[in-house]
Scaffold this active site. Sequence first.
Site, PDB file in Angstrom:
ATOM      1  N   SER A 174       0.815  -1.220   0.000  1.00 26.86           N
ATOM      2  CA  SER A 174       0.000   0.000   0.000  1.00 26.86           C
ATOM      3  C   SER A 174       0.845   1.265   0.000  1.00 26.86           C
ATOM      4  CB  SER A 174      -0.879  -0.019   1.262  1.00 26.86           C
ATOM      5  OG  SER A 174      -1.254   1.292   1.637  1.00 26.86           O
ATOM      6  N   GLY A 175       0.504   2.180  -0.879  1.00 26.31           N
ATOM      7  CA  GLY A 175       1.201   3.468  -0.906  1.00 26.31           C
ATOM      8  C   GLY A 175       0.975   4.254   0.379  1.00 26.31           C
ATOM      9  N   LEU A 176      -0.261   4.214   0.859  1.00 24.71           N
ATOM     10  CA  LEU A 176      -0.578   4.913   2.106  1.00 24.71           C
ATOM     11  C   LEU A 176       0.262   4.353   3.261  1.00 24.71           C
ATOM     12  CD1 LEU A 176      -2.300   6.768   3.938  1.00 24.71           C
ATOM     13  CD2 LEU A 176      -3.959   4.904   4.091  1.00 24.71           C
ATOM     14  N   ASP A 213       0.946  10.496   2.008  1.00 20.36           N
ATOM     15  CA  ASP A 213       0.661   9.705   0.804  1.00 20.36           C
ATOM     16  C   ASP A 213       0.558  10.634  -0.407  1.00 20.36           C
ATOM     17  OD1 ASP A 213      -0.005   7.569  -0.815  1.00 20.36           O
ATOM     18  OD2 ASP A 213      -2.069   7.405  -0.103  1.00 20.36           O
ATOM     19  N   ASP A 228       1.044  -0.974  -5.033  1.00 19.42           N
ATOM     20  CA  ASP A 228       0.248   0.222  -5.284  1.00 19.42           C
ATOM     21  C   ASP A 228       1.215   1.231  -5.902  1.00 19.42           C
ATOM     22  OD1 ASP A 228      -1.116   2.590  -5.150  1.00 19.42           O
ATOM     23  OD2 ASP A 228      -1.361   2.578  -2.967  1.00 19.42           O
ATOM     24  N   ASP A 253       0.731   4.024  -7.333  1.00 20.90           N
ATOM     25  CA  ASP A 253       0.214   5.399  -7.427  1.00 20.90           C
ATOM     26  C   ASP A 253      -0.090   5.730  -8.894  1.00 20.90           C
ATOM     27  OD1 ASP A 253       0.404   5.581  -4.692  1.00 20.90           O
ATOM     28  OD2 ASP A 253       2.329   6.603  -4.696  1.00 20.90           O
ATOM     29  N   GLU A 294      -3.130   4.354 -10.888  1.00 22.03           N
ATOM     30  CA  GLU A 294      -4.418   5.058 -10.837  1.00 22.03           C
ATOM     31  C   GLU A 294      -4.411   6.269 -11.751  1.00 22.03           C
ATOM     32  OE1 GLU A 294      -3.578   5.445  -6.582  1.00 22.03           O
ATOM     33  OE2 GLU A 294      -4.180   7.543  -6.699  1.00 22.03           O
ATOM     34  N   LYS A 345       0.442  12.325  -6.424  1.00 20.05           N
ATOM     35  CA  LYS A 345      -0.925  11.885  -6.134  1.00 20.05           C
ATOM     36  C   LYS A 345      -1.377  12.355  -4.747  1.00 20.05           C
ATOM     37  CE  LYS A 345      -2.160   8.879  -3.768  1.00 20.05           C
ATOM     38  NZ  LYS A 345      -2.441   7.472  -3.974  1.00 20.05           N
ATOM     39  N   ASN A 358      -4.137  10.969  -1.634  1.00 22.51           N
ATOM     40  CA  ASN A 358      -4.933   9.813  -1.214  1.00 22.51           C
ATOM     41  C   ASN A 358      -6.403  10.039  -1.555  1.00 22.51           C
ATOM     42  OD1 ASN A 358      -6.621   8.240   1.033  1.00 22.51           O
ATOM     43  ND2 ASN A 358      -4.698   7.169   0.661  1.00 22.51           N
ATOM     44  N   SER A 359      -7.064   8.968  -1.972  1.00 22.27           N
ATOM     45  CA  SER A 359      -8.446   9.059  -2.456  1.00 22.27           C
ATOM     46  C   SER A 359      -9.426   9.518  -1.383  1.00 22.27           C
ATOM     47  CB  SER A 359      -8.891   7.700  -2.983  1.00 22.27           C
ATOM     48  OG  SER A 359      -8.045   7.293  -4.024  1.00 22.27           O
ATOM     49  N   ARG A 414      -6.449   1.369 -12.154  1.00 23.33           N
ATOM     50  CA  ARG A 414      -7.377   1.807 -11.099  1.00 23.33           C
ATOM     51  C   ARG A 414      -8.148   3.027 -11.575  1.00 23.33           C
ATOM     52  NH1 ARG A 414      -5.393   3.109  -4.963  1.00 23.33           N
ATOM     53  NH2 ARG A 414      -6.687   4.939  -4.551  1.00 23.33           N
ATOM     54  N   HIS A 441     -12.573   2.049  -7.499  1.00 25.47           N
ATOM     55  CA  HIS A 441     -12.505   2.543  -6.122  1.00 25.47           C
ATOM     56  C   HIS A 441     -13.707   3.429  -5.813  1.00 25.47           C
ATOM     57  CE1 HIS A 441     -10.707   2.773  -2.339  1.00 25.47           C
ATOM     58  NE2 HIS A 441      -9.748   3.656  -2.530  1.00 25.47           N
TER      59      HIS A 441
END
Length: 295
Positions: free
Chosen positions: A46-48, A58, A85, A87, A114, A120, A122-123, A159, A190
């Site tokens: 995970s990038g986060l 992130d 991930d 990104d 993504e 980037k 975070n979503s 993504r 997502h």
Amino acid sequence: LRQPLTKTRQFRTLLQSEQLEFICEAHNGLSAKIVEEAGFAGIWASGLSISAQFGVRDNNEASWTQVLEDLEFMSDATKVPILLDGDTGYGNFNNMQRLIRKLEQRNIAAVCIEDKLFPKTNSFLKGDAQPMADMQEFCGKIKAGKDAQTDPDFCIIARVEAFICGWGLTEALRRAEAYHQAGADGILIHSALSVPDEILAFKREWGSRSPVVIVPTKYYSTPTDVFRQHGFSMVIWANHMLRAAVATMQKTARALKESENLLSIEDKVAPVSEIFRLQNAAELLEAEERYLPRG
Ligand code: SPV
Ligand code: MG
């Protein structure tokens, strides 16, 4: 002698299997090992979580080679495939190609990119204020990535952030189709809603054109059977090792500060012997017997 399956083949098999598969987040060698030992057949890098364990945001604050170093420890510590991930691919199509080559060298099985802009965000932070990547530019990045891989089993997951960025189903489908045509091996759709409405609507329209991956962090109360019944391919538990570690470390640090004594926490933390076991200290003891001069 039968060769074990390559990590890339293992991941492709999971992605394309008929049943719902689960992969779990890890963020360093130790957490990767713990996830593998729990029985997961794959790991989400995970990038986060990788950013957070370095103590940064992130937002591509950790450089891609710093992520790569961390991944190398994760990959060396485990036998199950890792999905990075990635990104936004850390740049344009050219950066994506270099990334794919480096991931193959590090025995990473797959990458997810993504359709947003570098650096980037975070979503779950102001998602609907986030601009999306140009669709054609993103298709070029997918094609470039597919052309760069030398192992045919390496997977690239595209993504789609259309729901996150406030665009809706039509745009999500239009982009997913373009990415599919560009060669993506699967789609990650997502959503930041607390109910699964967006991802279910997407899946109904998408059908089985290609495998669909989901990240139920926000719609966590949805029964897993709902995902199964809708024919999703893979669920990612995206950040729960990090969050578990944070909760426990905060509790432990506070208790130690307060009590000035180890008694308060000793039975709540893993014994040192367990750390040695996870590091495979026994193997080194044996090797010393074999390789160090005696006497
Ligand atoms: C991550 O784990 O870094 C992800 C998933 O990209 S999310 O945080 O839901 O965007
Ligand atoms: Mg991420």
